[in-house]
Motif scaffolding. Structure first.
Motif, PDB file in Angstrom:
ATOM      1  N   LYS A 120     -10.640  -0.800   9.737  1.00 15.74           N
ATOM      2  CA  LYS A 120     -10.606   0.313  10.637  1.00 15.74           C
ATOM      3  C   LYS A 120     -11.677   1.093  10.623  1.00 15.74           C
ATOM      4  CE  LYS A 120      -8.410   2.965   6.977  1.00 15.74           C
ATOM      5  NZ  LYS A 120      -6.954   3.796   6.578  1.00 15.74           N
ATOM      6  N   ARG A 121     -12.829   0.365  10.137  1.00 11.46           N
ATOM      7  CA  ARG A 121     -14.280   0.986  10.134  1.00 11.46           C
ATOM      8  C   ARG A 121     -15.104   0.196  10.962  1.00 11.46           C
ATOM      9  NH1 ARG A 121     -14.610   4.769   6.391  1.00 11.46           N
ATOM     10  NH2 ARG A 121     -12.299   4.832   4.819  1.00 11.46           N
TER      11      ARG A 121
ATOM     12  N   PRO B 161     -18.153   4.200   9.192  1.00 12.71           N
ATOM     13  CA  PRO B 161     -17.355   5.424   9.964  1.00 12.71           C
ATOM     14  C   PRO B 161     -15.972   4.895  10.405  1.00 12.71           C
ATOM     15  CG  PRO B 161     -19.130   4.922  11.419  1.00 12.71           C
ATOM     16  CD  PRO B 161     -19.431   4.242   9.905  1.00 12.71           C
ATOM     17  N   LEU B 162     -14.950   5.619  10.755  1.00 13.09           N
ATOM     18  CA  LEU B 162     -13.716   5.167  11.036  1.00 13.09           C
ATOM     19  C   LEU B 162     -13.804   4.939  12.489  1.00 13.09           C
ATOM     20  CD1 LEU B 162     -11.394   7.464   9.059  1.00 13.09           C
ATOM     21  CD2 LEU B 162     -11.521   5.064   8.535  1.00 13.09           C
ATOM     22  N   LEU B 163     -13.182   3.759  12.797  1.00 13.54           N
ATOM     23  CA  LEU B 163     -12.772   3.403  14.459  1.00 13.54           C
ATOM     24  C   LEU B 163     -11.776   4.349  14.961  1.00 13.54           C
ATOM     25  CD1 LEU B 163     -13.294  -0.392  14.046  1.00 13.54           C
ATOM     26  CD2 LEU B 163     -14.894   1.088  14.987  1.00 13.54           C
ATOM     27  N   ASN B 164     -11.708   4.500  16.234  1.00 15.58           N
ATOM     28  CA  ASN B 164     -10.413   5.174  16.998  1.00 15.58           C
ATOM     29  C   ASN B 164      -9.729   4.127  17.340  1.00 15.58           C
ATOM     30  OD1 ASN B 164      -8.679   6.496  18.720  1.00 15.58           O
ATOM     31  ND2 ASN B 164     -10.487   7.778  19.452  1.00 15.58           N
ATOM     32  N   PRO B 165      -8.367   4.086  16.806  1.00 14.46           N
ATOM     33  CA  PRO B 165      -7.515   3.002  17.392  1.00 14.46           C
ATOM     34  C   PRO B 165      -7.264   2.929  18.709  1.00 14.46           C
ATOM     35  CG  PRO B 165      -6.516   4.139  15.552  1.00 14.46           C
ATOM     36  CD  PRO B 165      -7.792   4.908  16.066  1.00 14.46           C
ATOM     37  N   GLU B 166      -7.533   4.122  19.551  1.00 12.45           N
ATOM     38  CA  GLU B 166      -7.256   4.278  20.948  1.00 12.45           C
ATOM     39  C   GLU B 166      -8.351   3.725  21.861  1.00 12.45           C
ATOM     40  OE1 GLU B 166      -4.605   5.584  22.744  1.00 12.45           O
ATOM     41  OE2 GLU B 166      -3.716   5.402  20.537  1.00 12.45           O
ATOM     42  N   THR B 167      -9.556   3.707  21.180  1.00 12.04           N
ATOM     43  CA  THR B 167     -10.743   3.182  22.245  1.00 12.04           C
ATOM     44  C   THR B 167     -11.481   2.104  21.450  1.00 12.04           C
ATOM     45  OG1 THR B 167     -11.937   4.664  21.158  1.00 12.04           O
ATOM     46  CG2 THR B 167     -10.939   5.506  23.231  1.00 12.04           C
ATOM     47  N   ASP B 168     -11.116   1.905  20.058  1.00 16.77           N
ATOM     48  CA  ASP B 168     -12.207   0.978  19.294  1.00 16.77           C
ATOM     49  C   ASP B 168     -11.324  -0.362  19.008  1.00 16.77           C
ATOM     50  OD1 ASP B 168     -14.674   2.434  19.564  1.00 16.77           O
ATOM     51  OD2 ASP B 168     -13.560   3.634  17.851  1.00 16.77           O
TER      52      ASP B 168
ATOM     53  N   GLY C  11      -2.059   1.081  15.157  1.00 14.33           N
ATOM     54  CA  GLY C  11      -2.237   1.708  16.244  1.00 14.33           C
ATOM     55  C   GLY C  11      -3.358   0.879  17.095  1.00 14.33           C
ATOM     56  N   PHE C  12      -3.717  -0.096  16.623  1.00 15.78           N
ATOM     57  CA  PHE C  12      -4.967  -0.743  17.533  1.00 15.78           C
ATOM     58  C   PHE C  12      -4.535  -1.620  18.541  1.00 15.78           C
ATOM     59  CE2 PHE C  12      -7.283   0.672  13.490  1.00 15.78           C
ATOM     60  CZ  PHE C  12      -8.388   1.259  13.984  1.00 15.78           C
TER      61      PHE C  12
END
Length: 178
Positions: free
Chosen positions: A75-76, A91-98, A132-133
Motif C-alpha cells: 500500500k506504499r 509514503p502510503l498510497l490512496n486506494p481510491e486513486t492509486d 479497498g484498492f
C-alpha cells in the motif's frame, strides 16, 4: 500434488527469504539476464523489503513445511526493490486513486512452475482488494513477465534500471484492474 500454503512473513523469516531470493534469481534468470546483471541485481535491487513485513503484506509460501516462495503486495509507493534499493519509508498510497503494488515475488527453482507464484498473487490480489484498492501495478523482471501476463497484467512501460556498477536491469512496469 502438494498443497501450497501461505502465511504472513515475520522478521524471523528474513534471513531465510534473503537466501531464497538469491537462489531464485540465480536459478530462474539465466535465460533472460547475463551473470553480471543477475549478481548486480541481487546486490543492488533484489531483497526483502522489511516495510512489507512490518505492514503485514509479505507472504511466505510453503509446501510440506518447506519454504518454496515469497511475495507480497504494498500500500506504499515503491514499485520494486528490497531494502538496499531505497532510502526512506515509502509514503502510503490512496486506494481510491492509486494502484496497490505487487512486490518481490521469488520462487525456489526446484519448485518453479507448480503454481506457487499464481497462488501468492491470488492471495495478494484478494488482500489488496479487501484493503479497498481497485488496481495493481508491478515491476516485472523478464522471467516473471509470462506469469503476470497469464494473470491478466498488461505492460505499460519498459524500464532500464541502472545499477551502481554500470549494469542495467530490464524491468517491465505492468498494470491490472481488480
Amino acid at each position: 500434488m502438494s498443497v501450497i500454503t501461505t502465511r504472513l512473513a515475520t522478521p524471523d523469516d528474513i534471513p531465510e527469504l534473503q537466501q531464497l531470493i538469491g537462489i531464485s534469481v540465480r536459478g530462474l534468470s539465466t535465460a533472460y539476464n547475463t551473470p553480471q546483471q543477475i549478481e548486480s541485481a541481487i546486490k543492488y535491487i533484489f531483497g526483502v523489503d522489511t516495510q512489507l513485513v512490518i505492514d503485514g503484506t509479505y507472504y511466505v509460501a510453503e509446501m510440506e513445511g518447506v519454504t518454496v516462495g515469497c511475495g507480497g503486495w504494498s500500500k506504499r509507493n515503491t514499485l520494486y526493490g528490497g531494502d538496499q534499493h531505497k532510502e526512506v519509508e515509502d509514503p502510503l498510497l490512496n486506494p481510491e486513486t492509486d494502484p496497490a503494488r505487487i512486490r518481490a515475488f521469488f520462487v525456489h527453482p526446484d519448485y518453479a512452475r507448480r503454481g506457487i507464484g499464481t497462488h501468492i498473487i491470488k492471495v495478494c490480489e484478494a488482500a489488496a482488494r479487501h484493503a479497498g484498492f481497485k488496481s495493481l501495478q508491478l515491476g516485472a523482471t523478464l522471467p516473471g513477465v509470462p506469469l503476470y501476463v497469464a494473470m491478466g497484467y498488461q505492460a505499460l512501460e519498459n524500464i532500464q534500471q541502472p545499477m551502481p556498477d554500470g549494469h542495467v536491469l530490464p524491468i517491465i512496469k505492468m498494470y491490472k484492474n481488480l
